[in-house]
Design a protein around this motif. Structure first.
Motif, mmCIF file in Angstrom:
data_model
loop_
_atom_site.group_PDB
_atom_site.id
_atom_site.type_symbol
_atom_site.label_atom_id
_atom_site.label_comp_id
_atom_site.label_asym_id
_atom_site.label_seq_id
_atom_site.Cartn_x
_atom_site.Cartn_y
_atom_site.Cartn_z
ATOM 1 N N LEU A 1 8.750 -27.217 80.299
ATOM 2 C CA LEU A 1 8.240 -28.567 80.089
ATOM 3 C C LEU A 1 8.912 -29.152 78.852
ATOM 4 C CD1 LEU A 1 6.181 -30.836 80.758
ATOM 5 C CD2 LEU A 1 4.565 -29.638 79.263
ATOM 6 N N ILE A 2 9.651 -30.255 79.012
ATOM 7 C CA ILE A 2 10.330 -30.894 77.890
ATOM 8 C C ILE A 2 9.610 -32.194 77.572
ATOM 9 C CG2 ILE A 2 12.488 -31.889 77.064
ATOM 10 C CD1 ILE A 2 14.020 -29.890 78.588
ATOM 11 N N LEU A 3 9.221 -32.339 76.294
ATOM 12 C CA LEU A 3 8.485 -33.504 75.820
ATOM 13 C C LEU A 3 9.286 -34.211 74.740
ATOM 14 C CD1 LEU A 3 5.020 -31.749 75.296
ATOM 15 C CD2 LEU A 3 5.727 -33.056 77.305
ATOM 16 N N LEU A 4 9.341 -35.532 74.797
ATOM 17 C CA LEU A 4 9.921 -36.355 73.739
ATOM 18 C C LEU A 4 8.793 -37.166 73.124
ATOM 19 C CD1 LEU A 4 12.210 -37.593 72.099
ATOM 20 C CD2 LEU A 4 12.622 -39.191 74.002
ATOM 21 N N PRO B 1 6.478 -36.300 78.776
ATOM 22 C CA PRO B 1 7.371 -35.513 79.636
ATOM 23 C C PRO B 1 8.596 -36.339 80.027
ATOM 24 C CG PRO B 1 5.098 -35.409 80.416
ATOM 25 C CD PRO B 1 5.141 -36.480 79.380
ATOM 26 N N VAL B 2 9.776 -35.734 79.959
ATOM 27 C CA VAL B 2 11.006 -36.485 80.228
ATOM 28 C C VAL B 2 11.628 -36.141 81.568
ATOM 29 C CG1 VAL B 2 11.485 -36.722 77.773
ATOM 30 C CG2 VAL B 2 12.490 -34.820 79.030
ATOM 31 N N ALA B 3 11.104 -35.144 82.295
ATOM 32 C CA ALA B 3 11.692 -34.745 83.572
ATOM 33 C C ALA B 3 11.636 -35.888 84.580
ATOM 34 C CB ALA B 3 10.973 -33.519 84.135
ATOM 35 N N ASP B 4 12.658 -35.970 85.419
ATOM 36 C CA ASP B 4 12.717 -36.996 86.447
ATOM 37 C C ASP B 4 11.537 -36.855 87.402
ATOM 38 O OD1 ASP B 4 14.747 -38.994 87.938
ATOM 39 O OD2 ASP B 4 13.783 -37.709 89.421
ATOM 40 N N PRO B 5 10.815 -37.943 87.720
ATOM 41 C CA PRO B 5 9.619 -37.836 88.562
ATOM 42 C C PRO B 5 9.891 -37.311 89.965
ATOM 43 C CG PRO B 5 9.653 -39.953 87.415
ATOM 44 C CD PRO B 5 10.995 -39.315 87.211
ATOM 45 N N PHE B 6 11.091 -37.532 90.502
ATOM 46 C CA PHE B 6 11.398 -37.096 91.870
ATOM 47 C C PHE B 6 12.019 -35.699 91.877
ATOM 48 C CE2 PHE B 6 13.698 -36.754 95.838
ATOM 49 C CZ PHE B 6 12.899 -37.420 96.750
ATOM 50 N N PHE B 7 13.028 -35.495 91.027
ATOM 51 C CA PHE B 7 13.812 -34.259 91.090
ATOM 52 C C PHE B 7 13.319 -33.177 90.136
ATOM 53 C CE2 PHE B 7 16.651 -37.581 92.560
ATOM 54 C CZ PHE B 7 17.297 -37.002 93.632
ATOM 55 N N GLY B 8 12.803 -33.555 88.998
ATOM 56 C CA GLY B 8 12.440 -32.579 87.984
ATOM 57 C C GLY B 8 13.571 -32.220 87.048
ATOM 58 N N TYR B 9 14.752 -32.854 87.174
ATOM 59 C CA TYR B 9 15.844 -32.572 86.246
ATOM 60 C C TYR B 9 15.626 -33.336 84.935
ATOM 61 C CZ TYR B 9 18.053 -37.082 87.435
ATOM 62 O OH TYR B 9 18.318 -38.423 87.622
ATOM 63 N N ILE B 10 16.386 -32.964 83.905
ATOM 64 C CA ILE B 10 16.267 -33.569 82.581
ATOM 65 C C ILE B 10 17.452 -34.509 82.354
ATOM 66 C CG2 ILE B 10 16.023 -33.136 80.115
ATOM 67 C CD1 ILE B 10 13.773 -31.996 81.914
ATOM 68 N N GLY C 1 0.203 -30.027 78.829
ATOM 69 C CA GLY C 1 0.327 -30.595 80.159
ATOM 70 C C GLY C 1 0.810 -29.550 81.136
ATOM 71 N N ALA C 2 0.619 -29.815 82.423
ATOM 72 C CA ALA C 2 1.026 -28.858 83.453
ATOM 73 C C ALA C 2 2.549 -28.783 83.527
ATOM 74 C CB ALA C 2 0.460 -29.283 84.802
ATOM 75 N N GLY C 3 3.059 -27.658 84.025
ATOM 76 C CA GLY C 3 4.485 -27.529 84.267
ATOM 77 C C GLY C 3 5.219 -26.647 83.288
ATOM 78 N N ALA C 4 4.542 -26.177 82.216
ATOM 79 C CA ALA C 4 5.206 -25.339 81.221
ATOM 80 C C ALA C 4 5.217 -23.890 81.689
ATOM 81 C CB ALA C 4 4.523 -25.471 79.872
ATOM 82 N N LEU C 5 5.885 -23.651 82.806
ATOM 83 C CA LEU C 5 5.864 -22.317 83.393
ATOM 84 C C LEU C 5 6.654 -21.325 82.540
ATOM 85 C CD1 LEU C 5 4.547 -21.539 86.191
ATOM 86 C CD2 LEU C 5 6.888 -21.268 86.993
ATOM 87 N N ALA C 6 7.831 -21.745 82.083
ATOM 88 C CA ALA C 6 8.688 -20.869 81.290
ATOM 89 C C ALA C 6 8.590 -21.148 79.800
ATOM 90 C CB ALA C 6 10.145 -21.026 81.742
ATOM 91 N N GLY C 7 7.896 -22.222 79.430
ATOM 92 C CA GLY C 7 7.770 -22.575 78.028
ATOM 93 C C GLY C 7 7.783 -24.078 77.834
ATOM 94 N N THR C 8 7.728 -24.493 76.565
ATOM 95 C CA THR C 8 7.674 -25.904 76.211
ATOM 96 C C THR C 8 8.745 -26.212 75.180
ATOM 97 O OG1 THR C 8 5.279 -25.879 76.560
ATOM 98 C CG2 THR C 8 6.187 -27.753 75.371
ATOM 99 N N ILE C 9 9.462 -27.305 75.376
ATOM 100 C CA ILE C 9 10.479 -27.771 74.434
ATOM 101 C C ILE C 9 10.039 -29.134 73.929
ATOM 102 C CG2 ILE C 9 12.906 -28.401 74.126
ATOM 103 C CD1 ILE C 9 13.563 -26.445 76.409
ATOM 104 N N GLU C 10 9.676 -29.198 72.642
ATOM 105 C CA GLU C 10 9.154 -30.423 72.047
ATOM 106 C C GLU C 10 10.231 -31.087 71.201
ATOM 107 O OE1 GLU C 10 4.860 -29.793 70.621
ATOM 108 O OE2 GLU C 10 5.718 -27.767 70.720
ATOM 109 N N LEU C 11 10.652 -32.282 71.600
ATOM 110 C CA LEU C 11 11.639 -33.068 70.869
ATOM 111 C C LEU C 11 10.902 -34.088 70.017
ATOM 112 C CD1 LEU C 11 13.997 -33.859 73.901
ATOM 113 C CD2 LEU C 11 14.015 -31.812 72.457
#
Length: 672
Positions: free
Chosen positions: A109-112, A116-125, A150-160
């Motif tokens: 899960l990447i947060l700015l 959350p910054v992931a694309d709503p359709f694809f999930g890419y950054i 938030g949901a989605g931090a399966l492998a971890g969280t990256i906070e920008l």
């Protein structure tokens, strides 16, 4: 897009009009109040979970000048492919940690600034949209258990975290070019406004790029990896009253790339807006609302006849959400946080398929749907002298709804008209950890956690082709679920020297993967599990002018498979190395001059789930140097891949793509 920018501008105008008259920051008789422009502080038990923080100097002194390059300083961070955001297809730029593999969707899960910054359709950054020079710090927490994030931090969280006006200064600007004629232009202004500040920024990258195809595999249709991307935005932070701070942010970006062949063009664009209120009074509050609009296009060219076979001409999507977190006053030894968050993703796909032999239209295709997630969370930290305990619980109610796939032939006759059953359910996840300070120089820590991730709209409904391989979508995918644990220690053996080690054991049940069903045919399926165990090591030295940061990770990861996945049982997940390491040494000379060198190694990976195509190990050396000239003007030199290592980023039956070759940049910076 214009209407969205106008709406966002109105949000920025609100705090400016309220606070502009409160303080004249040019009046020496008034105190200048410094606002923070960030969220609530980390809780005491945050270090119980394996984490690494990158400071601003590390972020802005990479050889490529790109965010994903800075994140690669943390061994174990990886994208689906080794390419960066100049030479990868945007939809392949998912981010993950801990060798959990993936299928181009982000498992981290990447947060700015909390969004959350992931694309709503694809999930890419959209890495190219986030310029490193706009950031203050990056905190990477490895391991699941998203808790309040938030949901989605399966492998971890990256906070920008965005840089504030004091960090940026009134004006920054840079202009660099490399020997191929590629250019990078960036600028920001950060004036004080009322009882706060504003930041307006922009960046433009363009170039012909390099050939990703090896010379002995090129055809007349082979193209350099052309790229042309820009991003622009603003941020305003204002203090309202004694404890309340209002933060608004807006961002617009567009990214165009050409990969492998002439005409194989892709584009991504987006507009984001968010509004955040942070109260640091006795009752601490973090309230956030955001909206995102994105689009993606992609043209697929046949690798044998070099003609268009697929035009993914439109993929509009929307992400809406928010978060409310409360921290009541419960005593000095306790930190309690609870709240709610929500996210809704909606998107559609419009594409045309063409005959590789005649060039005529074969099908029009349409697909899409929506997902929602409503999460409730609570977490408590308790300090007992040298011991700190933490525990959290999270409940998510999710829906997957309105899924469809339609196809019409060239005459308009319906070929398929599928409407998929809705899904809904509850997922309960948790995390717990402990810290024990043996003394001022040694700490033990341990954590247990679980997490889950919804399949993306892309995984559910969008098939795709990397010619000649077809990958089918799967509307029956179930959420991924993770359980894991870790133990570790942190040492400070000498002044300015730190060491850390973490052993982890993570299992992802129902891991979504691109599973080979037949030659040139794959489908997204839920595997039984992906199991990963590993050892993460880190060392840092900060002794005056000299600095050193090193991380490495050893991982044993395997697929657990039965039934259709039995042939994969025991295989290493695709795109997953068993060893990765990064070492950066830097020296700050007098008068602001500095130099650094980064050595990275990524072990051998497999391209596919059957382990038939190998991506060899790669070792790269990058250089960065900065020399002051006059006032705040500095000369900058950067070298990517000094040793010109051949970095294989894709291997499909021997058809190879390569990553960045040796690239030398030279330019000027003002105000850094």
């Amino acid at each position: 897009m214009v209407s969205r920018i106008v709406i966002a501008a109105a949000l920025f105008a609100l705090p400016v009009s309220v606070a502009a008259q409160e303080v004249d920051v040019t009046d020496p008789e008034q105190d200048v109040i410094i606002v923070r422009g960030e969220g609530l502080p980390e809780t005491p038990a945050a270090p119980a979970y394996s984490s690494v923080e990158l400071d601003r100097e590390t972020i802005v002194t990479t050889a490529s000048g790109r965010l994903e390059d800075a994140l690669s300083n943390i061994a174990g961070f990886q994208q689906f492919r080794r390419s960066d955001s100049r030479s990868a297809n945007p939809s392949a730029q998912g981010a993950t940690l801990r060798a959990l593999g993936g299928n181009a969707t982000s498992r981290a899960l990447i947060l700015l600034d909390g969004v959350p910054v992931a694309d709503p359709f694809f999930g890419y950054i959209p890495f190219s949209a986030i310029a490193p020079e706009r950031l203050e710090s990056i905190r990477v927490t490895r391991g699941g258990g998203s808790g309040p994030f938030g949901a989605g931090a399966l492998a971890g969280t990256i906070e920008l975290a965005s840089a504030d006006a004091m960090t940026l200064g009134p004006l920054t600007a840079s202009a660099l070019a490399n020997f191929r004629g590629d250019t990078e232009l960036s600028s920001s202004v950060a004036p004080r406004i009322g009882d706060g500040y504003a930041v307006v920024h922009g960046r433009w990258d363009r170039g012909d790029g390099f050939f990703t195809t090896p010379e002995d595999q090129r055809a007349p249709a082979s193209s350099r990896a052309n790229f042309d991307s820009w991003s622009a935005g603003g941020r305003i932070v204002q203090r309202l009253g004694s404890d309340l701070e209002l933060q608004g942010r807006i961002l617009a970006f567009e990214d165009n790339r050409t990969l492998r062949f002439d005409g194989a063009d892709s584009s991504s664009e987006g507009q984001d807006v968010s509004l955040r209120a942070v109260s640091r009074g006795p009752w601490q509050v973090d309230a956030l609302a955001y909206a995102q609009w994105r689009n993606f296009t992609n043209v697929v060219i046949s690798s044998t006849r070099f003609v268009r076979v697929l035009d993914q001409k439109d993929t509009p999507s929307t992400g809406l959400g928010g978060k409310l977190e409360l921290r009541p006053p419960v005593g000095d030894d306790h930190t309690l946080r609870f709240g709610v968050d929500y996210r809704r993703n909606e998107g559609e796909l419009f594409e045309d398929a063409f005959s590789a032999f005649t060039g005529s239209l074969r099908e029009n295709r349409f697909a899409g749907g929506e997902t929602t997630d409503l999460g409730l969370f609570v977490e408590h930290d308790w300090q007992l002298g040298a011991l700190t305990l933490t525990g959290g619980l999270r409940a998510d109610h999710y829906t997957i709804a309105n899924g469809f796939y339609r196809a019409r032939d060239a005459d308009g006759a319906t070929v398929r008209d599928d409407s998929f059953a809705d899904q809904a359910g509850w997922e309960t996840t948790w995390r717990a950890g402990a810290l024990y300070d043996l003394d001022e120089a040694a700490r033990l820590r341990g954590a247990l956690y679980s997490g889950f991730r919804l399949p993306t709209l892309n995984e559910l409904y969008r098939p795709f082709v990397v010619f000649p391989v077809v990958t089918q979508a799967n509307a029956e995918l179930e959420p991924e679920r993770l359980e894991g644990w870790e133990v570790g220690f942190d040492l400070l053996p000498l002044d300015g020297v730190s060491l850390a080690a973490t052993y982890f054991d993570n299992d992802v049940e129902g891991a979504i993967a691109n599973v080979t069903l037949a030659e040139n045919l794959r489908q997204r399926r839920n595997l039984d599990a992906i199991s990963a165990q590993g050892l993460e090591l880190a060392a840092a030295v900060d002794r005056g002018a000299f600095g050193l940061n090193a991380t490495m990770v050893f991982t044993a990861a395997e697929v657990i498979g039965s039934g259709f996945a039995e042939p994969l049982d025991g295989n290493r997940p695709p795109q997953t190395p068993s060893f990765a390491a990064s070492l950066t040494a830097s020296y700050d000379f007098a008068e602001g001059a500095l130099a650094s060198a980064t050595l990275r190694h990524v072990g051998e990976q497999f391209e596919d789930d059957r382990e038939t195509d190998v991506l060899p190990a790669a070792t790269t050396l990058d250089l960065y140097a900065q020399m002051p000239l006059v006032a705040q003007l500095a000369l900058v030199g950067r070298v990517e891949n000094l040793l010109d290592e051949a970095i294989v980023t894709r291997n499909s039956g021997g058809a190879i793509d390569l990553g960045t070759p040796r690239t030398v940049w030279l330019g000027l910076r003002w105000g850094y």
